[in-house]
Structures are given as C-alpha cells and as structure tokens.
Motif scaffolding. Sequence first.
Motif, PDB file in Angstrom:
ATOM      1  N   PRO A 140       0.818  -1.199   0.000  1.00 50.77           N
ATOM      2  CA  PRO A 140       0.000   0.000   0.000  1.00 50.77           C
ATOM      3  C   PRO A 140       0.864   1.266   0.000  1.00 50.77           C
ATOM      4  N   ASN A 141       0.582   2.155  -0.920  1.00 55.97           N
ATOM      5  CA  ASN A 141       1.332   3.409  -1.082  1.00 55.97           C
ATOM      6  C   ASN A 141       2.757   3.181  -1.597  1.00 55.97           C
ATOM      7  N   GLY A 142       3.013   2.020  -2.168  1.00 54.89           N
ATOM      8  CA  GLY A 142       4.321   1.779  -2.771  1.00 54.89           C
ATOM      9  C   GLY A 142       4.583   2.766  -3.899  1.00 54.89           C
ATOM     10  N   SER A 143       5.836   3.088  -4.121  1.00 57.53           N
ATOM     11  CA  SER A 143       6.176   4.155  -5.057  1.00 57.53           C
ATOM     12  C   SER A 143       6.318   3.666  -6.496  1.00 57.53           C
ATOM     13  N   LEU A 144       6.111   4.596  -7.412  1.00 59.61           N
ATOM     14  CA  LEU A 144       6.343   4.335  -8.831  1.00 59.61           C
ATOM     15  C   LEU A 144       7.813   4.009  -9.068  1.00 59.61           C
ATOM     16  N   TYR A 145       8.701   4.693  -8.358  1.00 54.46           N
ATOM     17  CA  TYR A 145      10.134   4.446  -8.523  1.00 54.46           C
ATOM     18  C   TYR A 145      10.482   2.994  -8.195  1.00 54.46           C
ATOM     19  N   SER A 146       9.959   2.496  -7.068  1.00 55.91           N
ATOM     20  CA  SER A 146      10.199   1.102  -6.697  1.00 55.91           C
ATOM     21  C   SER A 146       9.681   0.149  -7.772  1.00 55.91           C
ATOM     22  N   ALA A 147       8.492   0.440  -8.282  1.00 51.54           N
ATOM     23  CA  ALA A 147       7.912  -0.410  -9.320  1.00 51.54           C
ATOM     24  C   ALA A 147       8.787  -0.409 -10.567  1.00 51.54           C
ATOM     25  N   SER A 148       9.312   0.758 -10.924  1.00 56.63           N
ATOM     26  CA  SER A 148      10.155   0.843 -12.124  1.00 56.63           C
ATOM     27  C   SER A 148      11.459   0.085 -11.943  1.00 56.63           C
ATOM     28  N   LYS A 149      11.986   0.074 -10.723  1.00 54.32           N
ATOM     29  CA  LYS A 149      13.230  -0.654 -10.484  1.00 54.32           C
ATOM     30  C   LYS A 149      12.988  -2.162 -10.366  1.00 54.32           C
ATOM     31  N   ARG A 150      11.802  -2.561  -9.899  1.00 55.29           N
ATOM     32  CA  ARG A 150      11.447  -3.981  -9.956  1.00 55.29           C
ATOM     33  C   ARG A 150      11.427  -4.437 -11.411  1.00 55.29           C
ATOM     34  N   ALA A 151      10.867  -3.578 -12.252  1.00 54.83           N
ATOM     35  CA  ALA A 151      10.819  -3.903 -13.678  1.00 54.83           C
ATOM     36  C   ALA A 151      12.215  -4.011 -14.265  1.00 54.83           C
ATOM     37  N   ALA A 152      13.113  -3.115 -13.860  1.00 59.71           N
ATOM     38  CA  ALA A 152      14.479  -3.140 -14.389  1.00 59.71           C
ATOM     39  C   ALA A 152      15.183  -4.449 -14.032  1.00 59.71           C
ATOM     40  N   ILE A 153      14.985  -4.903 -12.804  1.00 59.32           N
ATOM     41  CA  ILE A 153      15.604  -6.165 -12.383  1.00 59.32           C
ATOM     42  C   ILE A 153      15.007  -7.324 -13.176  1.00 59.32           C
ATOM     43  N   ALA A 154      13.688  -7.305 -13.379  1.00 58.96           N
ATOM     44  CA  ALA A 154      13.033  -8.368 -14.145  1.00 58.96           C
ATOM     45  C   ALA A 154      13.484  -8.352 -15.608  1.00 58.96           C
ATOM     46  N   ILE A 155      13.654  -7.165 -16.163  1.00 59.14           N
ATOM     47  CA  ILE A 155      14.119  -7.038 -17.543  1.00 59.14           C
ATOM     48  C   ILE A 155      15.505  -7.654 -17.691  1.00 59.14           C
ATOM     49  N   SER A 156      16.377  -7.382 -16.743  1.00 59.16           N
ATOM     50  CA  SER A 156      17.727  -7.948 -16.815  1.00 59.16           C
ATOM     51  C   SER A 156      17.679  -9.473 -16.735  1.00 59.16           C
ATOM     52  N   ASP A 157      16.785 -10.006 -15.907  1.00 58.86           N
ATOM     53  CA  ASP A 157      16.634 -11.464 -15.806  1.00 58.86           C
ATOM     54  C   ASP A 157      16.213 -12.057 -17.153  1.00 58.86           C
ATOM     55  N   SER A 158      15.272 -11.389 -17.820  1.00 60.25           N
ATOM     56  CA  SER A 158      14.777 -11.884 -19.095  1.00 60.25           C
ATOM     57  C   SER A 158      15.867 -11.865 -20.160  1.00 60.25           C
ATOM     58  N   TYR A 159      16.588 -10.763 -20.245  1.00 69.08           N
ATOM     59  CA  TYR A 159      17.665 -10.674 -21.240  1.00 69.08           C
ATOM     60  C   TYR A 159      18.781 -11.666 -20.931  1.00 69.08           C
ATOM     61  N   ARG A 160      19.031 -11.911 -19.655  1.00 69.44           N
ATOM     62  CA  ARG A 160      20.076 -12.868 -19.282  1.00 69.44           C
ATOM     63  C   ARG A 160      19.743 -14.255 -19.833  1.00 69.44           C
ATOM     64  N   LYS A 161      18.497 -14.670 -19.657  1.00 69.74           N
ATOM     65  CA  LYS A 161      18.088 -15.989 -20.141  1.00 69.74           C
ATOM     66  C   LYS A 161      18.113 -16.044 -21.672  1.00 69.74           C
ATOM     67  N   ALA A 162      17.691 -14.954 -22.301  1.00 69.35           N
ATOM     68  CA  ALA A 162      17.621 -14.938 -23.762  1.00 69.35           C
ATOM     69  C   ALA A 162      18.996 -14.921 -24.412  1.00 69.35           C
ATOM     70  N   LEU A 163      19.959 -14.267 -23.768  1.00 67.51           N
ATOM     71  CA  LEU A 163      21.266 -14.060 -24.389  1.00 67.51           C
ATOM     72  C   LEU A 163      22.337 -15.048 -23.951  1.00 67.51           C
ATOM     73  N   ALA A 164      22.070 -15.798 -22.889  1.00 66.50           N
ATOM     74  CA  ALA A 164      23.068 -16.759 -22.402  1.00 66.50           C
ATOM     75  C   ALA A 164      23.519 -17.740 -23.493  1.00 66.50           C
ATOM     76  N   PRO A 165      22.606 -18.264 -24.328  1.00 65.53           N
ATOM     77  CA  PRO A 165      23.057 -19.198 -25.366  1.00 65.53           C
ATOM     78  C   PRO A 165      23.972 -18.552 -26.407  1.00 65.53           C
ATOM     79  N   HIS A 166      23.997 -17.219 -26.422  1.00 68.84           N
ATOM     80  CA  HIS A 166      24.801 -16.503 -27.418  1.00 68.84           C
ATOM     81  C   HIS A 166      26.119 -15.990 -26.843  1.00 68.84           C
ATOM     82  N   GLY A 167      26.426 -16.372 -25.607  1.00 70.04           N
ATOM     83  CA  GLY A 167      27.694 -15.961 -25.012  1.00 70.04           C
ATOM     84  C   GLY A 167      27.699 -14.557 -24.447  1.00 70.04           C
ATOM     85  N   ILE A 168      26.522 -13.979 -24.236  1.00 70.18           N
ATOM     86  CA  ILE A 168      26.408 -12.618 -23.709  1.00 70.18           C
ATOM     87  C   ILE A 168      25.864 -12.679 -22.289  1.00 70.18           C
ATOM     88  N   ASP A 169      26.571 -12.074 -21.352  1.00 70.18           N
ATOM     89  CA  ASP A 169      26.157 -12.062 -19.948  1.00 70.18           C
ATOM     90  C   ASP A 169      25.406 -10.781 -19.616  1.00 70.18           C
TER      91      ASP A 169
END
Length: 244
Positions: A140-169
């Motif tokens: 309750p009353n959580g900030s937009l900034y926190s939500a945006s940074k949760r998204a940033a962490i999730a985005i990095s997780d997604s790209y990590r899985k997608a790019l690992a087979p290509h040798g990119i960390d």
Amino acid sequence: MRVMIIGGTSGIGLALARHYAQQGAELALCGRDPSRLDGHPITAQAGLLRYGFDIGDRQAVFDAVGDFAQGGLDLLIVTAGQYADARALAQDRMRSLPVVRTNVSGLCHAFDAGAQAMLHSGCGQMVVVASIAGLLHEYPNGSLYSASKRAAIAISDSYRKALAPHGIDVTAVVPGYVDTQKLRGLNGGSAQRKPFLQTEEEAVRRITRAIAGRQACCIFPWQLHAMVRVFNLLPKGVQRYRKK
C-alpha cells in the motif's frame, strides 16, 4: 576493452567511467547533456567519445550504440535513471511517465541495441544499475520508482536468459544508498541520515567486482537487503505506514 556507459556523465556512471579509464579502456560516455563533462579530468582520456541523447528515444540509442560498436563493444553499462517521489508526482502528474520512459522503456532500448551489437561477436556483457528499492514487493502506497526498479531487475533477468546461449552475460546491480551528488540534492544537501550509506568509491569497488565476475545479480549492502526482506514479510496494514 571497449566500454559504453549510458548515464556516464554524473554519479555512479561517471565514477565507473573513472575506474575503467584507469584500466585503459576505450570509453564512450552518454547522457542527455554530455557538455556536463566539460573541464572534467576524464575528458583527457585518449579516445574518449561522448554521445548526447535521451535513453527514452529508441532511435537515438540505437544510433549511438551502433556508432560506437563499429569498433567493438565489450561492456554496456546503464546507470541512467529518473526519480520522482510521491509529493512531486502529486504536484505534477506529468512527471510519472518520464520515470517509466527512462527506467523501463529506456533500459529495453539500451539492452536491445547492445544485444544487437554483441550478437555479431558472440560475446559481451550488459549491466544495469538498478536500486534496492526494486526488491520491495508491491505494498500500500508503494512508489512508482520502486515499481520501475522492480521492472528493471526483471528485464535484466529476461535478457540474461535470452542471451546466455549466445555468449552474452547480463548483470543486475542492486545497490542501496550511495552518497552521490544527486542523492544529496534530494535530501537537502546531505544524505548522512540514509541507512548504511556508502561512498561512490565503495560502490564502484562492489560493482566492478560483480562485473568482472560476470555475476547475474549483485545486491549490497547486505544489511539493507536484510531490512527489505523483513519489510516484505510485514502485514500490508503495517507496510502502509512506511516513510518514503
């Protein structure tokens, strides 16, 4: 080593640039206003390139990354970020979209461009410097900034899985409070009351170790991480009273 830092004209981005300059890296520093670096000692670095663009502008990001990557791109670091607290958003509702445009859409632009450049060589590393605020679950009353940074962490997780087979960390750096000029400005000129405050030098040491070790995620300091984990376990009714 060829390193591009988006958000490299100030704060942690510039501190990281100084580190890599000392390592002899070929650097490209990016920001909305690269003239902020005028007169800074780092501009004496041989071969330093500066790019001016808004990370929310997808074409501008691709143009800059593509231009620098013609000579190769080993490491792309994204430290660019927007912050607006609840009071600022209440006073001006138009400030909400730039937070998402920079912290979420902009990160995708940068990682898309970086991935495109690195896929040709079959190696490389991309890094986002997020925030420990992104580890807070929605409450309750959580900030937009926190939500945006949760998204940033999730985005990095997604790209990590997608790019690992290509040798990119892909590395997500999740720091607590760092004593930057921006943080001091947001706190009346001093950030000394922030819990477990770290210097830029301390943060750079932790971040560069994580990058060198090609870690998936680096969260620090552990004390603040522990506090966040405890907070996430509290009843929602108690969480709503958290002071921003």
